[in-house]
Scaffold this active site. Structure first.
Site, short mmCIF file in Angstrom:
data_model
loop_
_atom_site.label_atom_id
_atom_site.label_comp_id
_atom_site.label_asym_id
_atom_site.label_seq_id
_atom_site.Cartn_x
_atom_site.Cartn_y
_atom_site.Cartn_z
N ASP A 106 -12.62 -5.70 6.18
CA ASP A 106 -13.76 -6.15 5.13
C ASP A 106 -15.02 -6.48 5.62
O ASP A 106 -16.02 -6.29 5.16
CB ASP A 106 -13.08 -6.67 4.16
CG ASP A 106 -12.38 -8.30 4.55
OD1 ASP A 106 -12.43 -8.36 5.49
OD2 ASP A 106 -12.56 -9.28 3.50
N ASP A 153 -3.50 -5.91 8.74
CA ASP A 153 -3.00 -6.71 7.67
C ASP A 153 -2.70 -5.96 6.44
O ASP A 153 -1.90 -6.18 5.45
CB ASP A 153 -4.07 -7.69 7.20
CG ASP A 153 -4.04 -8.90 8.35
OD1 ASP A 153 -3.30 -8.86 9.32
OD2 ASP A 153 -4.97 -9.65 8.01
N MET A 195 1.86 -11.87 11.09
CA MET A 195 0.19 -11.96 10.63
C MET A 195 -0.01 -11.60 9.26
O MET A 195 0.90 -10.89 8.53
CB MET A 195 -0.37 -10.90 11.45
CG MET A 195 -0.55 -11.46 12.93
SD MET A 195 -1.87 -10.44 13.81
CE MET A 195 -2.18 -11.51 15.44
N ARG A 642 6.74 25.03 31.68
CA ARG A 642 8.01 24.71 31.54
C ARG A 642 8.39 24.67 29.94
O ARG A 642 7.57 24.61 29.24
CB ARG A 642 7.96 23.04 31.90
CG ARG A 642 7.59 23.03 33.58
CD ARG A 642 9.07 23.22 34.38
NE ARG A 642 8.78 22.78 35.66
CZ ARG A 642 8.21 23.56 36.52
NH1 ARG A 642 8.04 24.87 36.18
NH2 ARG A 642 8.00 23.29 37.95
#
Ligand code: ADP
Length: 751
Positions: A106, A153, A195, A642
Site C-alpha cells: 500500500d 501479508d 508475519m 530428451r
C-alpha cells in the site's frame, strides 16, 4: 500512443515479483514499447542515471523461479518529500517514460498515486527552471501509473490474493507440519508467530490449513478471559490424547489496550498454567523468501500482462489503477480506493472496531474464522440427535487434499449433531457393506495426509450392484451421501439417480465435491488436488532446467491431465516452458513443423534449453516419443532431445495450502448443504464448486449440462484464455522492437 514504459518493485519484497516484472517487460516489448527497469524502487527513481536502464527480452529470462526481485527494492524517505518526487519526475521525463508499473504494497501504491497526481505541477516547475537556463523544455504529457499488489501479508483491497501471499502461506504450513511431528514426539506445545502487521490472513489461513489448536489475530477482539480459554483448549486437547498442540499468532495481534502480544508471553502463560513444555518459533523472513509457488508465478504473470494491456488497450491520460484478481477476474481499481480501503482495516483496529475490520476483510475471512473455531473444538457443539447418518466416500484416483475434505465435511456434520460414516474404497464399500463410523477425534490431523484415508477405487457398476447398494444404505439408515472425486465419481452418482424410480434408498440428498488433479470438472474453476499437482510439475521443470549443460537440449515433458490441458498450460505458464501441447487444440504436422523452425531460431539466438510440455492426451498419433524422434531427426545434430514422463508423482504428495483450504471450504459447504437438505426432507443432488461468489453449490443437472462428456472436460474452460499469454511470454525474443537495440543493463541479481 504509448511508447515508453518503466517497471519497478518497491517496499517489502515478495516471491513472484520477478514473474510480474518478466510479464510486464515481455508484454510491453511484444507491444512494440521501449521498456525501462528501475533499480531499488523509488530510490532508483529519485537517483536516476544508471538506476533507470532499458530492459530487453532476455534480461528477464530465467527469473521466474527466483524469489525476491532482480530489480531490487527499497524503502525511500526522499521520495516522501516533494523535492524528492520532483527529482523522480525529472528522471522519468529525461527518458520520456510515459507509464510506470509499480509492484508493491500500500505504501508503494500510495507513492505511485501521489507521483501521478503531482506530475503536471512538477513538470511546470521543471520547465520553468529549464526556461531560466535556456535548456530545452520537457514535452507536455501526464504519467500513467498502474500498480500491482505485491505483499506477502495479503492485505490489499482490490484483489483476492496479493503476489507472494501463497508462497508465504505454504512456508508457514510446511513449518506447522514439521513442527507438529516434533511436537508429537516430545509432547510439546508450539507457539508460532506469522508475519502480518495489521492483517491476520497468513495466521488464519495457516491455522486452517495447518490444523492449529488456537489462533490469535489482529482482527479479533481478545476475550477478557483469553488466557483461560486458550489454556483450557490446550489442556483438553492433551486430555483427549491429541498428539500435538499449536498456537498460531499473527505478529500484529494486540491486547485490548492496544499493546502488542508477544509470543514469549503466550509461552509463559501456557507454561505457568499447565506446567507443560512450550517452545516459540518466530518464522520471520523465511516467509518472504524462496522460489515462488505456481500460484504466485501465475498470478503475477496474469497481473503483469493485464497491467500492460490496460495501458495499451485503453488509452487515456488518467490511468491510476491497481490491477488485481477478484474471483478469478482481472479487475482494475483506482489506486486511491485501494490504499484508502486497505488502510481502513488498520484504522478500524486502532479504534477497536473489530467487527467493522472483519467486515472490511470480506465474507470469506469471517467464514474461515468460524471454520477454524469449529475445527479447534474438542467436542462437537451438538450431541448426535438427527435420525440416520451421512455417508462420505472418495472415488476414482487418490488425490492430495481428499483427506482434508473428508475430515472437514465430517466434522461440520458432527458439529450439527449428525452421524457420519466413511465408506471404504468408494462405491465398492457401499456394495460390500464396508462402512466405518467417523468420530470427532478420529478426524484430527487429517489435513496434511496425502492420498485418501478411507480409500478409493475405480470400477464399473454391474446391474446387480444397485440392489446391494440400496440394501446397505437402508441397513445403515444413510440419509445423504457426500461423494468426493473426479468425473468417474460424478458419473456414478448420475447412475444412482437414474435408478431412483426402482430404488427408494437412492432418494436421498447427494453432494459432489470436485477432487482431481486434472481439474476437468464442471461447475468449478478449481478442483482439490490440482494446485499440488501443478506445483509438483513446476518443481520438476525447474529441476530439468538446472540440467542445462554444455550441449543444447530440448526436453519434452509429458504431463497428466487426461483430456484437459489445465496442468500442461498452467505448468508452462508457471515454469516458462516454451510450449504446451494441449488436448483442446491437438497436434498437427504443420504445428510441429513450425515448432522446428522456432527451435532452430531459439538455439541460433543463444538459448541453451527449450522445454515443451505435452499433455498425455494431446494427440493419439503424435506421442511424446514420436515428437522426440521427429525433433531429433530434424536437429542436424545441433541439439539433443530428451523426454521426461512425470507420471504418478503428480498424483501424490502432501497437499499444498491452496488445496487444503479449498478442501476445507468445499467440505464445509457440502456438509451445510446436505444438513439443510436433510432438515427439509429434500433429496437434492448438488455439485460444489469454486466460482462466481466463491465456494458455492449448483444443481447437479447444471453440472451435467456443463460437461462435454465425450471430450472428458467442461464445455467452457476459463483457463484457455491464458493460452495466448503463455505463448506470448515464452516465445523467443520478437525482433525489431525498440527495447532490443538498447544496451544490456546491469541489474541486481535476485535476492
Ligand atoms: P509497501 O509498499 O510494502 O507498503 P512501504 O510502506 O515501506 O512499503 O512503502 C514503500 C515506499 O513507497 C516508501 O519507502 C516510499 O518511498 C513510498 N511511499 C510510501 N508512502 C508514501 C507516501 N505517502 N508518499 C510518497 N511516497 C510514499
Amino acid at each position: 500512443m504509448l511508447k515508453t514504459l518503466a517497471v519497478m518493485t518497491s517496499g517489502g519484497d515478495s516471491p513472484g515479483m520477478n514473474a510480474a516484472i518478466r510479464a510486464v517487460v515481455r508484454r510491453a516489448l511484444d507491444g512494440g514499447l521501449t521498456v525501462y527497469g528501475v533499480r531499488d524502487g523509488y530510490e532508483g527513481l529519485v537517483q536516476g542515471g544508471d538506476a533507470i536502464r532499458p530492459l530487453e527480452w532476455k534480461d528477464v529470462g530465467g527469473i521466474l523461479a527466483k524469489g525476491g526481485t532482480f530489480l531490487g527494492t527499497a524503502r525511500c524517505q526522499e521520495f516522501k518529500s516533494r523535492p524528492g518526487r520532483r527529482q523522480a519526475v525529472g528522471n522519468l521525463l529525461e527518458h520520456r517514460i510515459e507509464a510506470l508499473v509499480v509492484i508493491g504494497g500500500d505504501g508503494s501504491l500510495m507513492g505511485a498515486h501521489i507521483l501521478a497526481t503531482e506530475w503536471l505541477e512538477h513538470l511546470q516547475e521543471l520547465n520553468g527552471l529549464a526556461a531560466q537556463t535556456g535548456a530545452e523544455p520537457f514535452p507536455d504529457y501526464t504519467l500513467q501509473v498502474v500498480g500491482l499488489p505485491g505483499s506477502i501479508d495479503n492485505d490489499l483491497y482490490g484483489t483476492d490474493m496479493c503476489i507472494g501471499a501463497d508462497t508465504a502461506l505454504n512456508h508457514i504450513v510446511r513449518a506447522l507440519d514439521d513442527l507438529s511431528s516434533t511436537a508429537a514426539s516430545h509432547q510439546r506445545t508450539f507457539v508460532v508467530e506469522t508475519m502480518g502487521r495489521h492483517c491476520g490472513y497468513l495466521a488464519l489461513a495457516s491455522a486452517l490449513a495447518g490444523g492449529a489448536s488456537w489462533v490469535l489475530l489482529p482482527e479479533e477482539e481478545l476475550d477478557p478471559r483469553w488466557h483461560q480459554k486458550m489454556t483450557g483448549a490446550i489442556e483438553n486437547e492433551r486430555k483427549v490424547g491429541r498428539p500435538h498442540h499449536m498456537v498460531v499468532v499473527a505478529e500484529g495481534t494486540r491486547h485490548l489496550d492496544g499493546l502488542p502480544i508477544h509470543t514469549e508471553e503466550i509461552k509463559e502463560i501456557l507454561t505457568r498454567r499447565l506446567g507443560i513444555d512450550v517452545r516459540v518459533t518466530v518464522l520471520g523472513h523465511v516467509q518472504r523468501g524462496g522460489t515462488p509457488t505456481a500460484f504466485d508465478r501465475n498470478l503475477a504473470t496474469r497481473l503483469g500482462v493485464a497491467a500492460v494491456d490496460i495501458l495499451i488497450k485503453n488509452p487515456t491520460t488518467s490511468h491510476r489503477h491497481m490491477v488485481g484478481l477478484i474471483r478469478n477476474n482481472i479487475t482494475a481499481t483506482p489506486l486511491v480506493e485501494v490504499v484508502e480501503k486497505s488502510r481502513a482495516v488498520g484504522e478500524q483496529l486502532e479504534l477497536g472496531n473489530y467487527e467493522k475490520a472483519r467486515e472490511l476483510r470480506g465474507e470469506t475471512f469471517s467464514k474461515t474464522l468460524e471454520l477454524v473455531k469449529t475445527l479447534t473444538r474438542i467436542t462437537p457443539a451438538q450431541e448426535k440427535h438427527m435420525d440416520g447418518a451421512v455417508a462420505i466416500l472418495t472415488g476414482g484416483a487418490d488425490g492430495p487434499g481428499m483427506n482434508a475434505a473428508v475430515s472437514v465435511a465430517a466434522r461440520c456434520l458432527l458439529n450439527q449433531g449428525i452421524s457420519v460414516v466413511g465408506v471404504k474404497d468408494a462405491f465398492l464399500g457401499l456394495i460390500r457393506d464396508n462402512l466405518v463410523e467417523l468420530n470427532w477425534n478420529d478426524l484430527v490431523g487429517w489435513l496434511n495426509r496425502p492420498a485418501s484415508e478411507i480409500g478409493t477405487a475405480r470400477f464399473d457398476f454391474l446391474s446387480e450392484h444397485f440392489a446391494a447398494i440400496a440394501q446397505n444404505l437402508k441397513r445403515h439408515n444413510i440419509r445423504g451421501i457426500i461423494a468426493i472425486g473426479g468425473w468417474g465419481t460424478y458419473a456414478k452418482v448420475a447412475e444412482l439417480i437414474e435408478r431412483r424410480p426402482r430404488f427408494d434408498a437412492f432418494n436421498i440428498p447427494m453432494i459432489l465435491v470436485p477432487a482431481t488433479i486434472d481439474n476437468n470438472l464442471p461447475c468449478t474453476e478449481a478442483s482439490i488436488g490440482a494446485d499440488t499437482a501443478l506445483n509438483t510439475i513446476v518443481e520438476a521443470v525447474d529441476r530439468i532446467r538446472h540440467t542445462a549443460g554444455a550441449t543444447h537440449r530440448v526436453f519434452i515433458v509429458e504431463i497428466m491431465g487426461r483430456d484437459c490441458g489445465f496442468l500442461a498450460l498452467m505448468g508452462a505458464l508457471a515454469s516458462g516452458a516454451e510450449k504446451a501441447y494441449l488436448p483442446e487444440n491437438g497436434i498437427s504436422l504443420a504445428e510441429l513443423s513450425g515448432d522446428m523452425e522456432s527451435l532452430r531460431k531459439a538455439f541460433a539466438s543463444g538459448k541453451r534449453m527449450v522445454i515443451y510440455l505435452r499433455n498425455e492426451n494431446s494427440s493419439d498419433f503424435y506421442t511424446t516419443d514420436f515428437i522426440r524422434r521427429v525433433v531429433q531427426a530434424e536437429s542436424n545434430n545441433e541439439f539433443e532431445v530428451r523426454t521426461a514422463v512425470l507420471g504418478h508423482i503428480q498424483r501424490g504428495g502432501v497437499p499444498m495450502a491452496f488445496d487444503r483450504i479449498l478442501a476445507c471450504r468445499m467440505g464445509a459447504a457440502a456438509a451445510f448443504t446436505i444438513a439443510e437438505c436433510m432438515q427439509n426432507a429434500s433429496s437434492d443432488v448438488q455439485a460444489v464448486g469454486l466460482r462466481g461468489r466463491g465456494v458455492e453449490t449448483r444443481p447437479f443437472s447444471e453440472a451435467l449440462r456443463e460437461m462435454d462428456v465425450q471430450r472428458g472436460r467442461p464445455k467452457d474452460q476459463w483457463f484457455l484464455q491464458l493460452v495466448e499469454v503463455a505463448d506470448a511470454l515464452a516465445k523467443y525474443a520478437p525482433f525489431n522492437h525498440p527495447g532490443q537495440q538498447s544496451a544490456k543493463p546491469r541489474m541486481r541479481s535476485s535476492a
